[in-house]
Design a protein around this motif. Structure first.
Motif, PDB file in Angstrom:
ATOM      1  N   ILE A  29      31.327  37.917  37.333  1.00 54.39           N
ATOM      2  CA  ILE A  29      30.930  39.300  37.639  1.00 54.39           C
ATOM      3  C   ILE A  29      29.819  39.710  36.676  1.00 54.39           C
ATOM      4  O   ILE A  29      30.041  39.894  35.474  1.00 54.39           O
ATOM      5  N   SER A  30      28.635  39.817  37.214  1.00 50.05           N
ATOM      6  CA  SER A  30      27.502  40.185  36.362  1.00 50.05           C
ATOM      7  C   SER A  30      26.391  40.732  37.227  1.00 50.05           C
ATOM      8  O   SER A  30      25.866  40.029  38.086  1.00 50.05           O
ATOM      9  N   LYS A  31      26.024  41.977  36.964  1.00 46.63           N
ATOM     10  CA  LYS A  31      24.973  42.593  37.769  1.00 46.63           C
ATOM     11  C   LYS A  31      23.679  41.787  37.680  1.00 46.63           C
ATOM     12  O   LYS A  31      23.037  41.499  38.661  1.00 46.63           O
ATOM     13  N   THR A  32      23.355  41.345  36.474  1.00 46.20           N
ATOM     14  CA  THR A  32      22.089  40.651  36.242  1.00 46.20           C
ATOM     15  C   THR A  32      22.218  39.142  36.335  1.00 46.20           C
ATOM     16  O   THR A  32      21.262  38.422  36.488  1.00 46.20           O
ATOM     17  N   THR A  63      28.763  36.379  29.391  1.00 43.97           N
ATOM     18  CA  THR A  63      29.338  36.078  30.700  1.00 43.97           C
ATOM     19  C   THR A  63      28.887  34.720  31.205  1.00 43.97           C
ATOM     20  O   THR A  63      29.683  33.951  31.745  1.00 43.97           O
ATOM     21  N   ARG A  91      28.682  50.538  34.217  1.00 42.18           N
ATOM     22  CA  ARG A  91      29.857  51.340  33.850  1.00 42.18           C
ATOM     23  C   ARG A  91      30.346  52.228  34.979  1.00 42.18           C
ATOM     24  O   ARG A  91      31.337  52.932  34.851  1.00 42.18           O
ATOM     25  N   VAL A 150      21.347  48.806  24.206  1.00 35.57           N
ATOM     26  CA  VAL A 150      22.076  47.542  24.075  1.00 35.57           C
ATOM     27  C   VAL A 150      21.126  46.358  23.954  1.00 35.57           C
ATOM     28  O   VAL A 150      21.546  45.216  23.779  1.00 35.57           O
ATOM     29  N   LYS A 181      20.971  42.285  21.324  1.00 37.81           N
ATOM     30  CA  LYS A 181      20.946  41.051  22.113  1.00 37.81           C
ATOM     31  C   LYS A 181      19.744  40.199  21.712  1.00 37.81           C
ATOM     32  O   LYS A 181      19.828  38.988  21.571  1.00 37.81           O
TER      33      LYS A 181
HETATM   34  O1  F6P Z   1      27.055  43.123  34.608  1.00 38.78           O
HETATM   35  P1  F6P Z   1      26.118  42.548  33.574  1.00 38.78           P
HETATM   36  O2  F6P Z   1      24.682  42.556  34.015  1.00 38.78           O
HETATM   37  O3  F6P Z   1      26.576  41.227  33.081  1.00 38.78           O
HETATM   38  O4  F6P Z   1      26.174  43.590  32.308  1.00 38.78           O
HETATM   39  C1  F6P Z   1      27.393  43.725  31.637  1.00 38.78           C
HETATM   40  C2  F6P Z   1      27.347  44.987  30.803  1.00 38.78           C
HETATM   41  O5  F6P Z   1      26.316  44.927  29.814  1.00 38.78           O
HETATM   42  C3  F6P Z   1      25.651  46.179  29.755  1.00 38.78           C
HETATM   43  O6  F6P Z   1      24.433  46.054  30.412  1.00 38.78           O
HETATM   44  C4  F6P Z   1      25.434  46.578  28.327  1.00 38.78           C
HETATM   45  O7  F6P Z   1      26.656  46.778  27.728  1.00 38.78           O
HETATM   46  C5  F6P Z   1      26.546  47.147  30.509  1.00 38.78           C
HETATM   47  O8  F6P Z   1      25.870  48.268  30.978  1.00 38.78           O
HETATM   48  C6  F6P Z   1      27.046  46.254  31.591  1.00 38.78           C
HETATM   49  O9  F6P Z   1      28.203  46.783  32.228  1.00 38.78           O
END
Ligand code: F6P
Length: 700
Positions: free
Chosen positions: A228-231, A237, A295, A533, A537
């Motif tokens: 599960i990762s937006k990016t 992850t 979030r 954030v 990183k």
């Molecule tokens: O879903 P991703 O892209 O892995 O990001 C995980 C988390 O890291 C952040 O970008 C920074 O904490 C959050 O906003 C996000 O929920």
């Protein structure tokens, strides 16, 4: 869209904003009013029934009482005036219709669409009706979760996929976990044996201990790993995803069918290429969108997929319905009757006018154990900012530090400070019906009543306190009176809801999402980006490069010119010490539990040696100890295997991996266990249960 035009469209039809909201007459009136309020004590107004009645609101059985906040009706009227000045209702409308209000990223903010109805009016983002897209994904989640739960979709070796491992961090973890924690004990599903058959676990931290704790007793052939990762770029992850993939390959071979059957992904549309490159087939990819902040994503496939697999899609639908109900309430209820708006205005009042820098969330329900952690990220990653939407430095206080624990546990943790330390507004959340009724025979009170007695008592203790005179009247020793005086006048709100079930859990989620947005709109900040954030990183990437170079022997420990003296010294100590420890080889047998005292003894021995500032002693001490176990490898290190075990300082070290022990297919005499590899050169050769790294010791 250019930043200017985005901002213009956002402010369309709104009153022109002064340079700073603090320059408005409405703000100045509140500042003056606060000076008056600070002379008021709650114990003097809590007897006013009309005031208590006025300072409450209700929505669908959820009752908000904010009479213990340091406010009067005048306060609220001034806050409503500021809300109108800040175009609060227009900003809410702009958000829900898809304006690109996240101006620094040029994105809409549409987590409300995640719980839309299929026949809702279209909401178009960049030419696409996102309502349709949301329901296409939800339908895909429903179909897939039903296929897995029916046994139609099985693992590569034909076994049922009963273990769900959700790999993600931040919003890709905290939201789903808080909901899972609440669902676990929700009777409506607990009666369904099928739900007990499935196990849902979260792997979030890159710490190998989290990997071990998550996987140690699972059968890979029965496990579905959801990345599960937006990016699909978050370092923690992606390393955990590769680790889990290696774990699957170790058990079933590096066949594409293994990933195809045992892995799935929740990712944004912009990450699709990275997901395909990872090897996850499109039919196991569940999209979410750039207009959903991490979030705010639990209502997307981020929460839908793991929770539907564990509890069934119907449960998740009820959760969405509760959130939707609050969405509608948020958009249409008048300010004075609008629960998330009221909570947001009170948050602004406490932070910007009363000067309170912290806030505590106190769910009097163990099922909401993880709610504070979710709200921490939601509130502090949204409103932990220092400039306005226009990039101007803020000249007023905003975003408090949020923390919390379930009641009554919190009372035995930080309530001393709440009662006698700095003033910290508290939010009590209680429930009329428990998920679990218990009245022990012979006990004068049922357990839920005992819990709720505290839910009712603590806010009054905070508000009223106990005076010097009261203590003296009780005969308190004079020398103790100062220590036992409770100043009181500590604000709180109480939210009393029917019960913790899927529907009301959805309401709680949306209440806090919209409370957070209300605060941000009032503070004129962007609550939907998170540039803060990035720097950590980036620095971690620099450190990682130097550590890898050192582990590969391409780097002297001088690390000169790269880091400040403190970081250099710390890294040097870590790298030298861990490098020596890495000569202590062991395997982690996921099926055996190394005994914590044994691990402590092993590390204590190494630490004891290293305090002589000679890291070589650490290896010598560990080698001597492992030699005592009768296993010494050719490289002068020590191999402590998973079965016969060894001894370090007299404690048997059984299957302990100390700092990246190499792994290999068998754990010595321990039988077909697994090792999780961090091999001594840091190259990660072999992976989880992979081939022994080149310098791996062999048990004699
Ligand atoms: O879903 P991703 O892209 O892995 O990001 C995980 C988390 O890291 C952040 O970008 C920074 O904490 C959050 O906003 C996000 O929920």
């Amino acid at each position: 869209m250019e930043m200017e035009s985005i901002r213009d469209s956002y402010s369309l039809g709104m009153k022109p904003q002064p340079k700073s909201v603090s320059a408005t007459a409405e703000w100045r009136r509140l500042k003056a009013h606060a000076r008056h309020i600070k002379r008021m004590h709650l114990r003097d107004v809590m007897g006013d029934a009309a005031r208590c009645e006025a300072l409450s609101a209700e929505f669908e059985g959820s009752f908000l009482d904010y009479s213990r906040m340091q406010v009067t009706q005048r306060t609220m009227d001034l806050l409503y005036a500021l809300a109108r000045r800040q175009n609060l209702k227009l900003k809410i409308e702009a958000m829900c219709r898809g304006d690109k209000i996240n101006t620094t990223e040029g994105r809409a903010v549409l987590h409300t669409v995640l719980r839309s109805a299929p026949d809702d009016a279209p909401i178009v983002v960049d030419g696409v009706n996102v309502v349709e897209e949301v329901h296409a994904v939800l339908n895909k989640v429903k179909a897939f979760s039903e296929a897995v739960r029916s046994g139609e979709q099985r693992g590569a070796t034909g076994k049922l996929l009963r273990n769900i491992v959700a790999v993600g961090i931040g919003g890709s973890y905290l939201g789903p976990e808080f909901v899972h924690e609440a669902f676990r004990t929700e009777q409506q599903h607990a009666d369904q044996d099928i739900n007990e058959f499935y196990r849902l676990r979260f792997l979030s931290n890159v710490d190998p201990v989290d990997v071990r704790r998550t996987l140690y007793d699972l059968d890979p052939e029965e496990t579905l790993v959801i990345v599960i990762s937006k990016t699909f770029t978050t370092a923690e992850t992606m390393l955990n995803a590769r680790t889990a993939r290696q774990w699957l390959w170790d058990a079933m071979g590096k066949d594409p069918a293994v990933v195809a059957s045992h892995m799935a992904a929740c990712a944004s549309t912009s990450a699709i290429k990275r997901v395909q490159d990872f090897g996850i087939p499109q039919e196991h990819v569940f999209m979410f969108w750039d207009w959903v902040g991490g979030r705010y994503s639990v209502c997307s496939s981020v929460g839908a997929l793991p929770l539907s697999l564990k509890y069934g899609y119907g449960m998740f639908q009820r959760f969405l319905a509760g959130a939707r109900a609050v969405d509608i309430h948020f958009q249409h209820a008048p300010l004075e009757r609008n629960l998330p708006v009221l909570m947001g205005l009170l948050g602004v009042w406490n932070a910007s006018f009363m000067g309170y820098r912290t806030r505590t969330i106190l769910p009097y329900a163990e099922a909401l154990l993880k709610l504070p952690a979710h709200i921490q990220q939601l509130a502090m990653e949204s409103n932990g900012k220092r400039v306005t939407v226009n990039g101007e430095e803020l000249d007023y206080d905003i975003g408090p530090v949020d923390f919390g624990e379930p009641g009554t546990n919190g009372q035995h943790s930080f309530f001393q400070l709440l009662h006698m330390g700095q003033v910290c507004p508290a939010e009590f959340i209680g429930f009329i019906e428990s998920q679990h009724h218990l009245h022990v025979e012979g006990e004068k009170i049922a357990s839920h009543d005992e819990l709720m007695a505290n839910f009712f008592a603590q806010p009054d203790a905070l508000a009223f306190g106990k005076t010097k005179e009261e203590l003296e009247a009780e005969g308190c020793l004079p020398e103790l009176v100062p220590h036992r005086t409770f100043t009181g006048n500590r604000p709180s709100l109480s939210l009393l809801m029917p019960k913790v079930n899927a529907y009301y859990l959805g309401q709680i989620l949306a209440l806090y999402e919209h409370r957070t947005a209300t605060e941000g709109f009032m503070w004129n900040i962007n609550s939907f980006d998170q540039w803060g954030v990035e720097l950590g990183k980036k620095l971690a990437r620099d450190v990682r490069k130097r550590m890898q170079a050192f582990r590969r022997g391409k780097e002297t420990l001088g690390l000169a010119g790269s880091f400040n003296p403190s970081t250099q010294r710390l890294m040097k100590r870590y790298l030298e010490y861990s490098d020596s420890l890495m000569r202590v080889q062991g395997t982690v047998n996921h099926r055996s539990r190394p005994d914590a005292p044994q691990i402590a003894a092993a590390v204590a021995a190494a630490v004891a040696a290293s305090t002589e500032r000679n890291c070589q002693n650490a290896a010598a001490a560990a080698a001597a100890a492992a030699a005592a176990a009768g296993h010494v490898n050719g490289t002068g290190g020590a191999h402590v295997n998973g079965s016969g075990g060894g001894s370090v300082n007299g404690a048997a070290v059984n299957g302990v991996a100390v700092n990246g022990a190499a792994a290999h297919g068998s754990s010595g005499g321990g039988g077909g266990g697994m090792g999780v590899n961090g091999s001594s050169d840091g190259s990660g050769s072999g992976g989880v249960n992979g081939a022994a790294p080149k310098e791996a010791p062999t048990a004699s």
